[in-house]
Motif scaffolding. Sequence first.
Motif, mmCIF file in Angstrom:
data_model
loop_
_atom_site.group_PDB
_atom_site.id
_atom_site.type_symbol
_atom_site.label_atom_id
_atom_site.label_comp_id
_atom_site.label_asym_id
_atom_site.label_seq_id
_atom_site.Cartn_x
_atom_site.Cartn_y
_atom_site.Cartn_z
ATOM 1 N N GLY A 10 0.747 -1.217 -0.006
ATOM 2 C CA GLY A 10 -0.152 0.050 0.242
ATOM 3 C C GLY A 10 0.789 1.177 0.149
ATOM 4 N N GLY A 11 0.319 2.292 -0.995
ATOM 5 C CA GLY A 11 1.162 3.543 -1.040
ATOM 6 C C GLY A 11 0.340 4.785 -0.889
ATOM 7 N N ALA A 14 -0.033 6.059 4.931
ATOM 8 C CA ALA A 14 0.593 5.280 5.865
ATOM 9 C C ALA A 14 1.661 4.276 5.223
ATOM 10 N N SER A 38 -1.020 0.155 -6.117
ATOM 11 C CA SER A 38 -1.681 0.113 -7.201
ATOM 12 C C SER A 38 -2.264 1.328 -7.632
ATOM 13 N N GLY A 42 -5.779 3.155 -6.374
ATOM 14 C CA GLY A 42 -5.702 4.548 -5.779
ATOM 15 C C GLY A 42 -5.630 4.526 -4.254
ATOM 16 N N VAL A 44 -7.320 6.907 -0.565
ATOM 17 C CA VAL A 44 -8.228 7.330 0.423
ATOM 18 C C VAL A 44 -8.030 9.039 -0.110
ATOM 19 N N ALA A 49 -5.662 16.949 7.783
ATOM 20 C CA ALA A 49 -5.236 17.869 8.934
ATOM 21 C C ALA A 49 -4.620 16.751 10.045
ATOM 22 N N VAL A 184 -2.043 -6.583 -5.769
ATOM 23 C CA VAL A 184 -1.851 -7.727 -5.240
ATOM 24 C C VAL A 184 -2.860 -8.703 -5.331
ATOM 25 N N LEU A 332 -5.432 3.008 7.963
ATOM 26 C CA LEU A 332 -6.726 2.286 7.675
ATOM 27 C C LEU A 332 -6.799 0.764 7.783
ATOM 28 N N ILE A 345 -3.825 10.086 11.144
ATOM 29 C CA ILE A 345 -2.406 10.001 10.755
ATOM 30 C C ILE A 345 -1.414 9.794 12.082
HETATM 31 P P1 FAD Z 1 -5.239 4.372 1.418
HETATM 32 O O1 FAD Z 1 -4.996 5.755 1.226
HETATM 33 O O2 FAD Z 1 -6.444 3.708 1.163
HETATM 34 O O3 FAD Z 1 -3.867 3.663 0.809
HETATM 35 C C1 FAD Z 1 -4.157 2.340 0.599
HETATM 36 C C2 FAD Z 1 -3.021 1.651 -0.338
HETATM 37 O O4 FAD Z 1 -3.022 0.242 -0.654
HETATM 38 C C3 FAD Z 1 -3.027 2.419 -1.737
HETATM 39 O O5 FAD Z 1 -1.935 2.708 -2.401
HETATM 40 C C4 FAD Z 1 -3.738 1.383 -2.719
HETATM 41 O O6 FAD Z 1 -3.250 1.629 -4.068
HETATM 42 C C5 FAD Z 1 -3.073 -0.027 -1.957
HETATM 43 N N1 FAD Z 1 -3.742 -0.985 -2.169
HETATM 44 C C6 FAD Z 1 -4.945 -1.224 -1.936
HETATM 45 N N2 FAD Z 1 -5.220 -2.904 -2.180
HETATM 46 C C7 FAD Z 1 -4.132 -3.114 -3.078
HETATM 47 C C8 FAD Z 1 -3.870 -4.246 -3.774
HETATM 48 N N3 FAD Z 1 -4.588 -5.307 -4.042
HETATM 49 N N4 FAD Z 1 -2.746 -4.246 -4.533
HETATM 50 C C9 FAD Z 1 -1.932 -3.221 -4.576
HETATM 51 N N5 FAD Z 1 -2.084 -2.192 -3.487
HETATM 52 C C10 FAD Z 1 -3.191 -2.223 -2.963
HETATM 53 N N6 FAD Z 1 -6.515 11.290 9.048
HETATM 54 C C11 FAD Z 1 -5.996 12.538 9.595
HETATM 55 O O7 FAD Z 1 -4.968 12.162 10.360
HETATM 56 N N7 FAD Z 1 -6.464 13.611 9.462
HETATM 57 C C12 FAD Z 1 -7.390 13.975 8.582
HETATM 58 O O8 FAD Z 1 -7.962 15.012 8.538
HETATM 59 C C13 FAD Z 1 -8.402 12.794 8.089
HETATM 60 N N8 FAD Z 1 -9.644 12.949 7.345
HETATM 61 C C14 FAD Z 1 -10.063 11.924 6.963
HETATM 62 C C15 FAD Z 1 -11.239 11.911 6.380
HETATM 63 C C16 FAD Z 1 -12.248 10.678 6.153
HETATM 64 C C17 FAD Z 1 -13.431 11.016 5.493
HETATM 65 C C18 FAD Z 1 -11.306 9.608 6.227
HETATM 66 C C19 FAD Z 1 -11.913 8.307 5.343
HETATM 67 C C20 FAD Z 1 -10.010 9.242 6.515
HETATM 68 C C21 FAD Z 1 -9.527 10.454 6.972
HETATM 69 N N9 FAD Z 1 -8.186 10.517 7.621
HETATM 70 C C22 FAD Z 1 -7.700 11.435 8.154
HETATM 71 C C23 FAD Z 1 -7.522 9.163 7.663
HETATM 72 C C24 FAD Z 1 -6.499 9.115 6.750
HETATM 73 O O9 FAD Z 1 -6.759 9.466 5.360
HETATM 74 C C25 FAD Z 1 -5.597 7.719 6.686
HETATM 75 O O10 FAD Z 1 -5.216 7.582 7.797
HETATM 76 C C26 FAD Z 1 -4.546 8.186 5.766
HETATM 77 O O11 FAD Z 1 -4.866 8.383 4.592
HETATM 78 C C27 FAD Z 1 -3.692 6.963 5.669
HETATM 79 O O12 FAD Z 1 -4.785 5.884 4.693
HETATM 80 P P2 FAD Z 1 -3.908 4.691 4.017
HETATM 81 O O13 FAD Z 1 -2.494 4.910 3.699
HETATM 82 O O14 FAD Z 1 -4.081 3.610 5.505
HETATM 83 O O15 FAD Z 1 -4.894 3.973 3.413
#
Ligand code: FAD
Length: 498
Positions: A10-11, A14, A38, A42, A44, A49, A184, A332, A345
């Motif tokens: 995941g990119g 996090a 991927s 994409g 989220v 903030a 994946v 997430l 975050i």
């Molecule tokens: P994602 O951004 O979903 O990244 C997942 C990654 O996994 C992507 O690169 C995707 O391509 C990859 N992936 C998934 N499946 C596969 C697969 N099968 N093969 C290859 N790659 C794959 N946090 C804050 O601290 N402040 C905020 O203001 C805030 N506002 C938010 C508002 C909302 C509505 C939401 C839902 C969240 C908010 N967050 C906030 C949380 C924050 O967005 C997340 O903690 C942060 O973006 C981390 O996301 P992530 O990297 O875990 O997941």
Amino acid sequence: MAIGKIVIVGGGTAGWMAAAAMSRLVSGNDVSVTLVESEQIGTVGVGEATIPHFVDFNRLLDIDEREMLSEVQGTFKLGIQFVNWGQIGESYFHPFGNYGYQIDGVDFHNIWLKQRMEGNDRPIHAFSAETIAAMHRKFSRTEDFQRDDLPPINYAYHLDAGRYAQYLRKYAEARGAVRREGKVADVALYGETGHVASVTLDSGDVIEGDFFIDCSGFRGLLIEQALASGYEDWSQWLPCNRAVALPCTNDGGTLPYTRATAHSAGWQWRVPLQERNGNGHVYCSEYMSDDEAHAILRNNLDGEVLAEPNFLRFTTGRRNKFWNGNVVALGLSAGFMEPLESTSIHLINTGISKLVALFSLDGVTQAQEDAFNRLTGKEYARIRDFLILHYKATQRTDSAFWDYCRTMDVPETLQEKIDLFRANGQIFREEDELFTATSWVAVMLGQGIAPTGYNPMTATLKEPALSEELSEVERSITHLVGAMPSHRDYVQKYCPAP
Ligand code: FAD
């Protein structure tokens, strides 16, 4: 099994935070860091903030603040303004930093409560430099003044999450991390241990690893889909389960704070970046349709809409295990509590810190797993309680949603905090819990929980010296804020977008 290959799946924010930290921390050892993401799936991309600990995370990585903020269209954040949470038409500010300071071992808010009961009507926010600066739309960093007699300024950032991930990608790749593009399609486990052995991309490429960090977002590709770690659902306390995000134009990032405005079945965020506002409406599908939520958001924007609405679904809660075998979940995939206090975050950040503290290149042990899970579980629960407080402490009676929140049972740990504060204005902060006395006081007082007494220790503080000391605190804050430039001028000079 010794650890030579770390694989991050995941990119998003996090994944790249983990890649940046791991590539820096294991450099010098014979360890590879590979990140799979991927483009098709994409990210989220709405976490915009942050809270002050995030500033420390960037410092730890030796990131140049000016360069980073410029690239991510960043602005500064001094706290959060909450509108319509206690009652419609009311607002309060939850500042970073502290109200005043302890005097002779007595918490400042207790001194303030005593004075208020004796007829002094100075608002508590007069003793918070961050609140006064935010109200005047001003900003400076503590370093700009180089004076010990002025209060420090605690701040965080608003940033474009997509650009921040790109920035960290450059950072991590420069330190040897390797990015693999692809989806994946399969996860292979070792029969004996049940640990993850490899992931297979839809191209057929196999990526083997000794240690995996699951940053795959809500789907929890490794931690849940492969390892079935389970999920603790907290919807009964944090019932919002949908969000719609919609950026709009702004007037150049004048505001050094986030705003959270409560609506009839949820709340709206506004995050001011340099060239746009990030906005979103978090709501509960039991009480509001997607169309209604979208319409409310559109009708309450401060600028012109810049994109199509982005609808998101979630269930608040946490994984039963954050560390399972040779997999650690961050972001997430580990759990989600809504963004009311910008804690997601932060939890990535503290997850990385704990991982680094417990990590060993000799392999994984049950003790590491247990310690990580215990500490992370406590951390989630304390943040959860603080978020629930915002809903529970409403006095709104205008919708079925707020009726539910106002009358719901809350975790005992939170009820105890509310009871202690109501009685004597006491805040009992446990271990290294994230939110300080100032945070709890800001929300409780801001939403109408008024203590009936104050800590008897305040009797040890004598007048008129005490009142003089408080006036001095107020004066130094007025002086400090008076000397600050506007937030917009500060950003334009310090870290303008290229
Ligand atoms: P994602 O951004 O979903 O990244 C997942 C990654 O996994 C992507 O690169 C995707 O391509 C990859 N992936 C998934 N499946 C596969 C697969 N099968 N093969 C290859 N790659 C794959 N946090 C804050 O601290 N402040 C905020 O203001 C805030 N506002 C938010 C508002 C909302 C509505 C939401 C839902 C969240 C908010 N967050 C906030 C949380 C924050 O967005 C997340 O903690 C942060 O973006 C981390 O996301 P992530 O990297 O875990 O997941």
